[in-house]
Motif scaffolding. Structure first.
Motif, PDB file in Angstrom:
ATOM      1  N   THR A  84      24.276 -51.037 -45.692  1.00 50.52           N
ATOM      2  CA  THR A  84      25.489 -51.826 -45.899  1.00 50.52           C
ATOM      3  C   THR A  84      25.056 -53.252 -46.262  1.00 50.52           C
ATOM      4  O   THR A  84      23.872 -53.612 -46.135  1.00 50.52           O
ATOM      5  CB  THR A  84      26.341 -51.856 -44.630  1.00 50.52           C
ATOM      6  N   GLU A  85      26.004 -54.068 -46.693  1.00 45.99           N
ATOM      7  CA  GLU A  85      25.673 -55.459 -47.021  1.00 45.99           C
ATOM      8  C   GLU A  85      25.107 -56.180 -45.802  1.00 45.99           C
ATOM      9  O   GLU A  85      24.162 -56.978 -45.911  1.00 45.99           O
ATOM     10  CB  GLU A  85      26.922 -56.179 -47.538  1.00 45.99           C
ATOM     11  N   GLU A  86      25.670 -55.917 -44.650  1.00 43.27           N
ATOM     12  CA  GLU A  86      25.199 -56.558 -43.426  1.00 43.27           C
ATOM     13  C   GLU A  86      23.796 -56.079 -43.068  1.00 43.27           C
ATOM     14  O   GLU A  86      22.931 -56.880 -42.670  1.00 43.27           O
ATOM     15  CB  GLU A  86      26.165 -56.260 -42.272  1.00 43.27           C
ATOM     16  N   GLU A  87      23.562 -54.767 -43.199  1.00 41.32           N
ATOM     17  CA  GLU A  87      22.230 -54.214 -42.914  1.00 41.32           C
ATOM     18  C   GLU A  87      21.189 -54.772 -43.872  1.00 41.32           C
ATOM     19  O   GLU A  87      20.041 -55.021 -43.485  1.00 41.32           O
ATOM     20  CB  GLU A  87      22.261 -52.694 -42.998  1.00 41.32           C
ATOM     21  N   LEU A  88      21.593 -54.993 -45.117  1.00 44.44           N
ATOM     22  CA  LEU A  88      20.656 -55.516 -46.121  1.00 44.44           C
ATOM     23  C   LEU A  88      20.214 -56.939 -45.769  1.00 44.44           C
ATOM     24  O   LEU A  88      19.050 -57.304 -45.968  1.00 44.44           O
ATOM     25  CB  LEU A  88      21.306 -55.478 -47.503  1.00 44.44           C
ATOM     26  N   LYS A  89      21.124 -57.729 -45.217  1.00 43.92           N
ATOM     27  CA  LYS A  89      20.801 -59.111 -44.837  1.00 43.92           C
ATOM     28  C   LYS A  89      19.699 -59.157 -43.788  1.00 43.92           C
ATOM     29  O   LYS A  89      18.865 -60.064 -43.767  1.00 43.92           O
ATOM     30  CB  LYS A  89      22.048 -59.819 -44.290  1.00 43.92           C
ATOM     31  N   ASN A  90      19.711 -58.181 -42.890  1.00 44.30           N
ATOM     32  CA  ASN A  90      18.765 -58.163 -41.772  1.00 44.30           C
ATOM     33  C   ASN A  90      17.632 -57.152 -41.956  1.00 44.30           C
ATOM     34  O   ASN A  90      16.903 -56.857 -41.017  1.00 44.30           O
ATOM     35  CB  ASN A  90      19.511 -57.845 -40.469  1.00 44.30           C
ATOM     36  N   HIS A  91      17.505 -56.626 -43.169  1.00 41.87           N
ATOM     37  CA  HIS A  91      16.544 -55.553 -43.419  1.00 41.87           C
ATOM     38  C   HIS A  91      15.106 -56.065 -43.363  1.00 41.87           C
ATOM     39  O   HIS A  91      14.748 -57.010 -44.055  1.00 41.87           O
ATOM     40  CB  HIS A  91      16.821 -54.929 -44.792  1.00 41.87           C
ATOM     41  N   GLN A  92      14.297 -55.421 -42.516  1.00 44.02           N
ATOM     42  CA  GLN A  92      12.875 -55.736 -42.414  1.00 44.02           C
ATOM     43  C   GLN A  92      12.084 -54.433 -42.606  1.00 44.02           C
ATOM     44  O   GLN A  92      12.021 -53.600 -41.704  1.00 44.02           O
ATOM     45  CB  GLN A  92      12.545 -56.351 -41.044  1.00 44.02           C
ATOM     46  N   SER A  93      11.512 -54.266 -43.765  1.00 47.89           N
ATOM     47  CA  SER A  93      10.828 -53.006 -44.084  1.00 47.89           C
ATOM     48  C   SER A  93       9.644 -52.763 -43.160  1.00 47.89           C
ATOM     49  O   SER A  93       8.840 -53.663 -42.922  1.00 47.89           O
ATOM     50  CB  SER A  93      10.340 -53.020 -45.528  1.00 47.89           C
ATOM     51  N   GLN A  94       9.554 -51.528 -42.674  1.00 51.22           N
ATOM     52  CA  GLN A  94       8.415 -51.137 -41.851  1.00 51.22           C
ATOM     53  C   GLN A  94       7.424 -50.276 -42.630  1.00 51.22           C
ATOM     54  O   GLN A  94       6.286 -50.113 -42.205  1.00 51.22           O
ATOM     55  CB  GLN A  94       8.906 -50.389 -40.604  1.00 51.22           C
ATOM     56  N   PHE A  95       7.871 -49.707 -43.741  1.00 52.08           N
ATOM     57  CA  PHE A  95       6.972 -48.982 -44.641  1.00 52.08           C
ATOM     58  C   PHE A  95       7.360 -49.309 -46.076  1.00 52.08           C
ATOM     59  O   PHE A  95       8.554 -49.464 -46.378  1.00 52.08           O
ATOM     60  CB  PHE A  95       7.041 -47.468 -44.418  1.00 52.08           C
ATOM     61  N   THR A  96       6.363 -49.405 -46.941  1.00 59.95           N
ATOM     62  CA  THR A  96       6.597 -49.703 -48.352  1.00 59.95           C
ATOM     63  C   THR A  96       5.994 -48.595 -49.214  1.00 59.95           C
ATOM     64  O   THR A  96       4.829 -48.227 -49.034  1.00 59.95           O
ATOM     65  CB  THR A  96       5.956 -51.049 -48.747  1.00 59.95           C
ATOM     66  N   VAL A  97       6.796 -48.068 -50.141  1.00 66.20           N
ATOM     67  CA  VAL A  97       6.320 -47.124 -51.145  1.00 66.20           C
ATOM     68  C   VAL A  97       6.086 -47.892 -52.440  1.00 66.20           C
ATOM     69  O   VAL A  97       6.990 -48.592 -52.921  1.00 66.20           O
ATOM     70  CB  VAL A  97       7.331 -45.993 -51.393  1.00 66.20           C
TER      71      VAL A  97
ATOM     72  N   LEU B 236      19.057 -45.020 -33.662  1.00 63.39           N
ATOM     73  CA  LEU B 236      18.039 -45.175 -32.621  1.00 63.39           C
ATOM     74  C   LEU B 236      16.633 -44.932 -33.157  1.00 63.39           C
ATOM     75  O   LEU B 236      15.662 -45.461 -32.630  1.00 63.39           O
ATOM     76  CB  LEU B 236      18.313 -44.211 -31.461  1.00 63.39           C
ATOM     77  N   TYR B 237      16.528 -44.135 -34.223  1.00 63.12           N
ATOM     78  CA  TYR B 237      15.214 -43.719 -34.715  1.00 63.12           C
ATOM     79  C   TYR B 237      15.041 -44.019 -36.203  1.00 63.12           C
ATOM     80  O   TYR B 237      14.191 -43.434 -36.870  1.00 63.12           O
ATOM     81  CB  TYR B 237      15.021 -42.215 -34.462  1.00 63.12           C
ATOM     82  N   GLN B 238      15.811 -44.952 -36.711  1.00 59.20           N
ATOM     83  CA  GLN B 238      15.823 -45.239 -38.142  1.00 59.20           C
ATOM     84  C   GLN B 238      14.592 -46.035 -38.562  1.00 59.20           C
ATOM     85  O   GLN B 238      14.150 -46.945 -37.858  1.00 59.20           O
ATOM     86  CB  GLN B 238      17.086 -46.023 -38.483  1.00 59.20           C
ATOM     87  N   LEU B 239      14.044 -45.672 -39.715  1.00 59.94           N
ATOM     88  CA  LEU B 239      12.872 -46.369 -40.261  1.00 59.94           C
ATOM     89  C   LEU B 239      13.278 -47.176 -41.491  1.00 59.94           C
ATOM     90  O   LEU B 239      13.647 -46.606 -42.518  1.00 59.94           O
ATOM     91  CB  LEU B 239      11.792 -45.359 -40.651  1.00 59.94           C
TER      92      LEU B 239
ATOM     93  N   GLY C 153      16.103 -49.676 -48.012  1.00 63.32           N
ATOM     94  CA  GLY C 153      16.982 -48.729 -47.349  1.00 63.32           C
ATOM     95  C   GLY C 153      16.354 -48.199 -46.084  1.00 63.32           C
ATOM     96  O   GLY C 153      15.526 -48.866 -45.447  1.00 63.32           O
ATOM     97  N   PHE C 154      16.730 -46.970 -45.723  1.00 61.90           N
ATOM     98  CA  PHE C 154      16.273 -46.390 -44.462  1.00 61.90           C
ATOM     99  C   PHE C 154      15.932 -44.914 -44.623  1.00 61.90           C
ATOM    100  O   PHE C 154      16.428 -44.237 -45.522  1.00 61.90           O
ATOM    101  CB  PHE C 154      17.368 -46.505 -43.394  1.00 61.90           C
TER     102      PHE C 154
END
Length: 528
Positions: free
Chosen positions: A142-155, A116-119, A109-110
Motif C-alpha cells: 500500500t502507499e503507507e507500506e511503501l513509505k516505511n518499506h525496508q528491503s531485507q532481500f534484494t533480487v 507476522l512473517y512477511q519478508l 514489495g513483500f
C-alpha cells in the motif's frame, strides 16, 4: 586496489540517476512497448519471449557458502555451493554493468501475506517487463507500506550480462546465486522470469521453518465453510488448474506457509502454465489474462495480436503471470485456517498409479519425501517429453534445508489437524506415455471434489497389491472402471511389469534418505 563494500555499491545502484522506482502497470507497459521488449495483445496483456532459456536452469543455481548457513543447508547437486570470492567478484561485475545502463527498474514489495512473517523485498531489473512480472507476482505494498518499506532481500536481475565460466568460476553464462548473509539474489545470463519467483521461494523455504512454519510448494483454496485444501505437485501436474475452482475461493496457486494460525500465500500473483489453455476448460485463468498480465513464450499473431495457446513451437512451458486479484473468486487477504484435505498431484508417465487413492500418515510422508511425477516438456531446459523423476517434497529445487525437516513438519500437521491426504494421478491411464491416454480433467476434478467434500472419508476401498495404496471403488461422476489402473490396461501382465518397475524406482530413490524413520518406508512404500 581496495574493493568497494557491497552495501555501498548496492546503495549507489538503487539511488542512481538511471533508476525508476515503483512504476505503475501502465507506465511499465509503456516502457516495454517503447523499448521493444514485447507486444501488446488483443486483451491488453504483454507478450514476451525469453530466447533460448524457456525454463529454469537448475544446474546454474548456487548458494554462497557462508558461516551462518554452512551447517544448515542440504548441500549437493540441488543446493550447489559457491565461494564468497566467486560471488563477490560476479556481484561487483554485475553492479558495474548495470550502473551504466540507460534505465533500471525497481519494485518494492513483500513475500508472505501473513504480516507476522512477511519478508520485505526489492527487485532490480534490467528489463521493464521483468519488473512488471515482479509487480504482478509478488505482494504489492500500500502507499503507507511503501513509505516505511525496508528491503531485507534484494533480487538483481541482469539477463544481458553473460558470465565467463573460465574467469567467473561458474558452470555457464547463466547464474542464479543466493547469498543469505548479504541478502542478495544475483541472476544473469537468462531472461526466464521464473528464476526470480523461485529464488524468493527458496529463501522463504529457509526462513519459514526457522520460525516453525511449514513452507510448501502447493496451491490452496477454501470453501464456504472455511474448509481449506492444499494441492502439492510439480509444474504441469495441475496445481493451478485444480485449485482454481469456481465453487471455492483461491488462496494462492503455488507457494504457501502453514503456521500455528493457518495457511497464508507467499505470493501476490499467479504464474500459470497456459499451453492448450481455453476458456472452456480453465475459465478463471483464461479470463485473468487481461491488461497488465505477462504472457511468456506464447506465440501471438503479429497482426491480430491474438495468442495461440495451442502453439508450443517456442516451448511447452508457456506461462501467464497475473496478480491474484485478476481472479474473481479469491480470499483477500490470502490467508485462511488449517487445511482439512491435502492432495498430492503426480503425472505418472508409467500409467500405473491409481487416479486417486487414500493415504495413511506414513504413506503421506513417504510420497511427500518421494515426490514422484514426470518432468513435463519445457519446465526445464532439455526436457522435450515426459520422463519419470523424483523431486523431494514436490519441490526439491527450492528446498535449501534437509528433506527430513519438511517431512516431519508435514507429519506433525497431519496429526494435529486430522488431515485427510490423497494421492491423485493426473498423468496417464491405460498404458505408458505414448500408448495410454492422459487422465480426463473432468474425472480428476470430480475425484478432487469428492475428496474435499468428505465423500471419500468412509468409502469402500481396495488395496493395490503393488503399491499398497487404498483405492476407492466408487467416486461420484467417475466411471468405476477408471479407478483401478490394472483394469484400464489391455494386457494386465504388461501392467504388472510396469508397476513393479516403478515400485523399484521408488525403493531405489528412497535409499538416499538415510536419516528417515524406517517405519515411514516400511508402512508407506510399495509392498511388492
Amino acid at each position: 586496489m581496495k574493493m568497494v563494500s557491497k552495501v555501498n555499491s548496492l546503495y549507489e545502484l538503487v539511488n542512481g540517476n538511471n533508476i525508476l522506482v515503483q512504476l505503475s502497470v501502465p507506465q511499465l507497459m509503456e516502457k516495454i512497448i517503447n523499448n521493444k521488449e514485447g507486444l501488446l495483445t488483443d486483451k491488453g496483456a504483454i507478450s514476451v519471449t525469453t530466447g533460448k532459456y524457456t525454463g529454469r536452469s537448475p544446474k546454474d543455481k548456487y548458494i554462497v557458502q557462508e558461516n551462518s548457513v554452512l551447517n544448515k543447508i542440504d548441500w549437493g547437486s540441488v543446493n550447489q555451493p559457491i565461494s564468497k570470492k566467486v560471488f563477490n567478484r560476479l556481484y561487483h561485475k554485475v553492479l558495474h554493468y548495470l550502473k551504466h545502463k540507460k534505465e533500471l527498474y525497481v519494485f518494492k514489495g513483500f513475500a508472505g501475506e501473513d504480516k507476522l512473517y512477511q519478508l520485505p523485498i526489492q527487485v532490480i531489473t534490467e528489463y521493464a517487463w521483468h519488473n512488471l512480472f515482479a509487480h504482478q507476482l509478488f505482494i504489492r505494498p500500500t502507499e503507507e507500506e511503501l513509505k516505511n518499506h525496508q528491503s531485507q532481500f534484494t533480487v538483481i536481475f541482469a539477463p544481458d550480462f553473460k558470465a565467463d565460466p573460465v574467469i567467473d568460476g561458474v558452470r555457464s553464462e547463466t547464474f542464479i546465486i543466493i547469498s543469505f548473509e548479504e541478502k542478495v539474489v544475483l541472476i544473469g545470463g537468462t531472461e526466464y522470469a521464473g528464476e526470480m519467483k523461485k529464488s524468493i521461494f527458496t529463501i522463504m523455504n529457509y526462513l519459514l521453518p526457522e520460525q516453525d512454519i511449514f513452507s510448501m510448494h502447493c496451491s490452496a483454496n477454501v470453501g464456504d465453510d472455511g474448509d481449506v485444501a492444499l494441492f502439492f505437485g510439480l509444474s504441469g501436474t495441475g496445481k493451478t488448474t485444480l485449485s482454481t475452482d469456481k465453487n471455492r475461493r483461491l488462496i494462492g496457486d503455488d507457494e504457501h506457509g502453514w503456521s500455528n494460525h493457518g495457511v497464508f500465500n507467499i505470493e501476490g500473483g499467479c504464474y500459470a502454465k497456459c499451453i492448450h489453455l481455453s476458456r472452456e476448460k480453465e475459465p478463471q485463468i483464461y479470463d485473468a489474462i487481461k491488461f497488465g498480465a505477462v504472457l511468456e513464450n506464447v506465440v501471438v499473431n503479429e497482426n491480430t495480436r491474438i495468442p495461440d495457446f495451442d502453439n508450443g513451437s517456442l516451448t511447452e512451458n508457456t506461462r501467464a503471470a497475473y496478480p491474484i486479484d485478476a481472479i474473481d473468486n479469491i480470499v483477500q487477504p490470502s490467508v485462511a485456517g488449517h487445511p482439512s484435505t491435502i492432495i498430492f498431484l503426480t503425472a505418472d508417465a508409467f500409467g500405473v498409479l491409481p487416479p486417486i487413492s487414500k493415504l495413511t500418515k506414513e504413506q503421506a510422508m513417504y510420497h511427500f519425501l518421494s515426490g514422484y511425477t514426470s518432468k513435463l516438456a519445457g519446465t526445464e531446459r532439455g526436457v522435450t517429453e515426459p520422463e519419470a523423476t523424483f523431486s523431494t517434497c514436490y519441490g526439491a529445487p527450492f528446498l535449501p534445508l534437509p528433506a527430513k525437516r519438511y517431512a516431519e513438519m508435514l507429519g506433525k500437521k497431519i496429526d494435529e489437524h486430522k488431515v485427510q491426504v490423497f494421492l491423485v494421478n493426473t498423468g496417464w491411464t491405460g498404458g505408458v506415455y505414448g500408448v495410454g491416454n492422459r487422465m480426463k480433467l473432468a474425472y480428476t476434478r470430480a475425484m478432487v471434489q469428492a475428496a474435499i467434500e468428505g465423500k471419500l472419508k468412509h468409502v469402500e476401498t481396495v488395496k493395490d497389491e503393488i503399491f499398497g495404496l487404498h483405492i476407492p471403488v466408487h467416486v461420484p461422476g467417475v466411471p468405476d472402471e477408471v479407478l483401478l489402473p490394472n483394469k484400464t490396461w489391455k494386457d494386465e501382465l504388461a501392467y504388472k511389469g510396469k508397476a513393479k518397475e516403478l515400485a523399484g524406482k521408488f525403493r531405489e530413490n528412497f535409499k538416499k534418505f538415510t536419516d528417515i524413520d524406517a517405519e515411514i518406508e516400511k508402512l508407506g512404500g510399495p509392498i511388492a
